[in-house]
Design a protein around this motif. Structure first.
Motif, PDB file in Angstrom:
ATOM      1  N   SER A  36       0.862  -1.171  -0.013  1.00 30.88           N
ATOM      2  CA  SER A  36      -0.043   0.166  -0.134  1.00 30.88           C
ATOM      3  C   SER A  36       0.897   1.230  -0.031  1.00 30.88           C
ATOM      4  O   SER A  36       0.279   2.237  -0.633  1.00 30.88           O
ATOM      5  N   GLU A 110     -13.599   3.468  -6.124  1.00 27.09           N
ATOM      6  CA  GLU A 110     -12.895   4.465  -5.089  1.00 27.09           C
ATOM      7  C   GLU A 110     -11.824   5.125  -5.903  1.00 27.09           C
ATOM      8  O   GLU A 110     -11.117   4.745  -6.773  1.00 27.09           O
ATOM      9  N   THR A 112      -8.879   8.161  -5.721  1.00 31.47           N
ATOM     10  CA  THR A 112      -8.150   9.050  -4.896  1.00 31.47           C
ATOM     11  C   THR A 112      -7.521  10.282  -5.710  1.00 31.47           C
ATOM     12  O   THR A 112      -7.012   9.919  -6.729  1.00 31.47           O
ATOM     13  N   SER A 116      -6.910  14.506  -1.800  1.00 32.40           N
ATOM     14  CA  SER A 116      -7.727  13.521  -0.930  1.00 32.40           C
ATOM     15  C   SER A 116      -6.717  12.633  -0.226  1.00 32.40           C
ATOM     16  O   SER A 116      -6.055  11.920  -0.881  1.00 32.40           O
ATOM     17  N   GLU A 117      -6.705  12.752   1.114  1.00 34.35           N
ATOM     18  CA  GLU A 117      -6.157  11.691   2.026  1.00 34.35           C
ATOM     19  C   GLU A 117      -6.322  10.220   2.002  1.00 34.35           C
ATOM     20  O   GLU A 117      -5.514   9.403   2.201  1.00 34.35           O
ATOM     21  N   SER A 118      -7.590   9.981   1.726  1.00 33.52           N
ATOM     22  CA  SER A 118      -8.327   8.656   1.635  1.00 33.52           C
ATOM     23  C   SER A 118      -9.162   8.704   0.380  1.00 33.52           C
ATOM     24  O   SER A 118      -9.396   9.621  -0.151  1.00 33.52           O
TER      25      SER A 118
END
Length: 363
Positions: A36, A110, A112, A116-118
């Motif tokens: 990750s 999803e 990113t 955006s941090e998440s």
């Protein structure tokens, strides 16, 4: 194949010097081997260092860094199930354009963004596999979301310096550099089992490295304008499907705008500009097991073939002046034509050749 979303594609045989397959530039999220920490952490400064030219190219280096600063915040990472790709912010309302093969069958995704941090949640607006494009929309538009500026495909020239931005192998905010190597390429995906794959005309060929995960990202000129959406990278089957360096392909910006604008306005593509016969077909072979034409399996009622009297069981051997041996060659020939164009189709029926006039429909 290197990832679950990889698809084997082929260049038109007339353009080949040696046999080349093409690999979609998307990535399995678990295949990068970087964990990750390898996704979403590469900074703009690191990206700039990756493409910095020699010391005597100070002005060019400044140009690169300006383009990266201008455009990289508009390039996002997209997670669709287990697959990973890239996207480009299309407008301030949260619409993002990407490749249809990046989205796959996913309806929710999803995303990113640079700010955006998440990951943020997004939904599919519409996918148009025929041109390998899709639009998704963020459920919540974050502050500072920046739309990219798209260029004019007609002004793209061979030799033009370009940067490719995306998330190759899950490494977000990555940048590679190269030139426009050619324009007007037609690239076809083999569907397997004699079925038709996707044929995309007018692609921009580039020497900028396109790796799994780059799909849906941005191919950018030195005016900070997106001139294409990187989609495919060449591989060489003779080398065990290893990458063929410096051969990548991007969907031209003008086609991206045409498709995306229709999807955003109408929720679908209403005017594809792609010619069609209105048939379902498959490749057939002769007694020597060589491809010999396209057998018509089904004819769409009211379509171009139906109006011309083409029937199931007919074998198409020529479209206009182009010999047809496979379903891919038929797709490539149609990609060069336009809806409403009149042409001829040569078929074999009950052992006899026959030529009929056809007014092409729209895909």
């Amino acid at each position: 194949m290197t990832a679950s979303c990889t698809r084997a594609l082929w260049l038109p045989s007339a353009a080949l010097v040696c046999s080349l397959a093409l690999l979609s530039g998307c990535s399995d999220s678990g295949s990068s081997g970087s964990g990750s920490s390898g996704r979403g952490k590469a900074s703009t400064a690191q990206a700039a260092q990756a493409v910095a030219p020699a010391a005597d190219g100070g002005d060019l280096q400044s140009d690169y860094q300006k383009v990266i600063k201008d455009v990289l915040p508009s390039v996002v990472q997209i997670q669709a199930g287990g697959d990973l790709g890239s996207g480009v912010v299309y407008d301030g309302k949260g619409h993002i354009v990407t490749n249809a093969h990046v989205v796959g069958d996913a309806k929710t995704l999803e995303v990113t963004t640079a700010n955006s941090e998440s990951p943020l949640t997004a939904r599919l607006v519409y996918s148009y596999p025929e041109q390998d494009l899709a639009v998704v929309k963020l459920d919540r538009v974050p502050d500072g979301l920046r739309a990219a500026a798209f260029g004019d495909s007609a002004k793209v020239r061979v030799g033009q310096i370009v940067l490719a931005m995306g998330s190759p192998l899950g490494l977000s905010s990555s940048v590679t550099q190269g030139i426009v190597s050619a324009t007007g390429r037609t690239v076809s995906e083999g569907g397997g089992d004699g079925e038709a794959g996707v044929t995309i005309p007018n692609m921009v060929q580039t020497s900028a490295a396109i790796n799994p995960g780059n799909s849906g990202g941005a191919l950018v000129d030195l005016d900070s304008r997106v001139i294409g959406i990187p989609t495919l990278a060449a591989i060489d089957p003779s080398l065990g499907n290893s990458a063929a360096p410096g051969i990548g392909f991007a969907i031209p910006a003008s086609m991206v705008r045409t498709v995306a604008d229709q999807i955003i306005k109408d929720g679908k593509v209403t005017d594809s500009g792609r010619a069609a016969l209105g048939i379902t077909g498959r490749t057939v072979v002769d007694d020597s097991m060589q491809p010999a034409g396209v057998a018509v399996v089904e004819v769409r009622s009211g379509g171009a073939a139906d109006k011309a009297g083409i029937e199931p069981g007919d074998v198409i051997t020529q479209l206009g002046d182009t010999s047809i041996t496979t379903i891919t060659s038929l797709s490539e020939a149609l990609a060069a034509d336009k809806p409403g164009q009149k042409t001829s189709v040569t078929i074999t029926r009950d052992g006899s050749a026959k030529t009929v006039d056809v007014t092409l429909g729209e895909q």
